[in-house]
Design an enzyme around this catalytic site. Structure first.
Site, short mmCIF file in Angstrom:
data_model
loop_
_atom_site.label_atom_id
_atom_site.label_comp_id
_atom_site.label_asym_id
_atom_site.label_seq_id
_atom_site.Cartn_x
_atom_site.Cartn_y
_atom_site.Cartn_z
N HIS A 141 35.69 40.89 38.12
CA HIS A 141 36.79 41.46 38.89
C HIS A 141 38.31 41.57 38.07
O HIS A 141 38.74 42.79 38.13
CB HIS A 141 37.33 40.61 39.95
N HIS B 259 42.44 44.53 35.43
CA HIS B 259 43.94 43.99 34.96
C HIS B 259 44.00 43.81 33.61
O HIS B 259 44.87 43.02 33.06
CB HIS B 259 44.58 42.79 35.74
N LYS C 12 44.51 53.69 41.69
CA LYS C 12 44.95 52.26 41.83
C LYS C 12 46.43 52.49 41.79
O LYS C 12 47.26 52.95 40.89
CB LYS C 12 44.82 51.32 40.87
#
Length: 285
Positions: free
Chosen positions: A158, A174, A220
């Protein structure tokens, strides 16, 4: 606004100073910020593109590949099925790759400092092999994102690789190395930066950025990421916050270097659900 956590700020600044594997802006890589991102709704593919070129103008890949923690980290990025709801299959090779990566980061001063700090708090096992098992469980143990579904996710996937939900939403992603490699493969389209309130635009040597991008055809609207830092640095920060916290979502305000950040860590049972930095403005909001 939560007050700054001085204890964690001090620890994280020590880690920042110790992070010898970090890549230096302008020397090891160059970013090209271009325009400011427009407003958008999550998942809406039609957003204005304020950046015709890639975010990463260049990255010294020789240096990336010569640093053990980056090299072993890059091996992990192709081990995942990005769609949630699709069960992950973990092969023996992938387990070996996960272990190689953990061995590499555990040999760094950054992770040693994290381990020492957690030991003082009675949150880590003193034996390194036990601590490694603990890290494996937190980051690599698979779980189902939705109750009852197949094990389709893990903290590492993730946070560092990114996932998609029902072809509508980007989750996670990220990490700057994954961003750079996906951009190089034309999988990611950088749309522009999101400015801090007290600073009209970021500098090209900023090492925390808020950006907008599309990946696999999804947008995003805003994602924050450290730029240039080593994988062990991010691993150390998120692991420390995860182990200190009890609640499902933890937000710790810290000051690292010149950056005032809210570190967000969400748990999924005994595992990391997500973790990322949010860039705060230094002016009062």
């Amino acid at each position: 606004r939560k007050a700054i956590n001085h204890e964690l700020s001090k620890l994280f600044n020590e880690m920042w100073d110790m992070d010898v594997n970090r890549l230096m802006p302008g020397k090891d890589y160059t970013i090209d910020l271009q325009g400011k991102a427009g407003a958008t709704q999550q998942g809406d593919g039609a957003v204005q593109d304020s950046a015709a070129r890639h975010l990463f103008h260049n990255v010294n890949e020789e240096r990336l590949k010569s640093i053990k923690t980056f090299a072993t980290f890059i091996f992990l990025l192709d081990n995942y099925e990005t769609s949630t709801g699709v069960a992950e299959v973990v092969t023996p090779e992938e387990i070996a790759e996960n272990n190689c990566f953990l061995d590499a980061i555990l040999a760094t001063e950054v992770m040693k400092l994290a381990h020492e700090y957690l030991l003082k708090k009675n949150l880590a096992k003193p034996n390194l092999a036990d601590f490694k098992h603990q890290l494996y469980d937190i980051w690599f143990q698979l779980y189902a994102r939705k109750e009852g579904d197949r094990p389709d996710s893990c903290g590492f996937e993730h946070v560092f690789v990114g996932e998609t939900r029902r072809g509508k939403q980007i989750l996670g992603l990220h990490n700057w190395v994954q961003f750079y490699l996906q951009e190089k493969r034309q999988q990611i389209d950088y749309k522009g930066y999101v400015a801090r309130k007290n600073k009209t635009r970021p500098d090209k040597d900023d090492q925390v950025l808020s950006i907008q991008f599309s990946w696999k055809g999804l947008v995003k609207p805003i994602g924050s990421t450290f730029i240039g830092v080593s994988p062990e640095f991010e691993f150390a920060l998120y692991t420390v916050i995860f182990l200190l916290a009890e609640e499902r979502v933890t937000r710790e305000t810290v000051k690292i270097e010149e950056y005032e950040l809210q570190m967000v860590v969400c748990r999924h049972g005994h595992h990391i659900g997500t973790a990322y930095p949010v860039l705060l403005s230094t002016s009062s909001e």
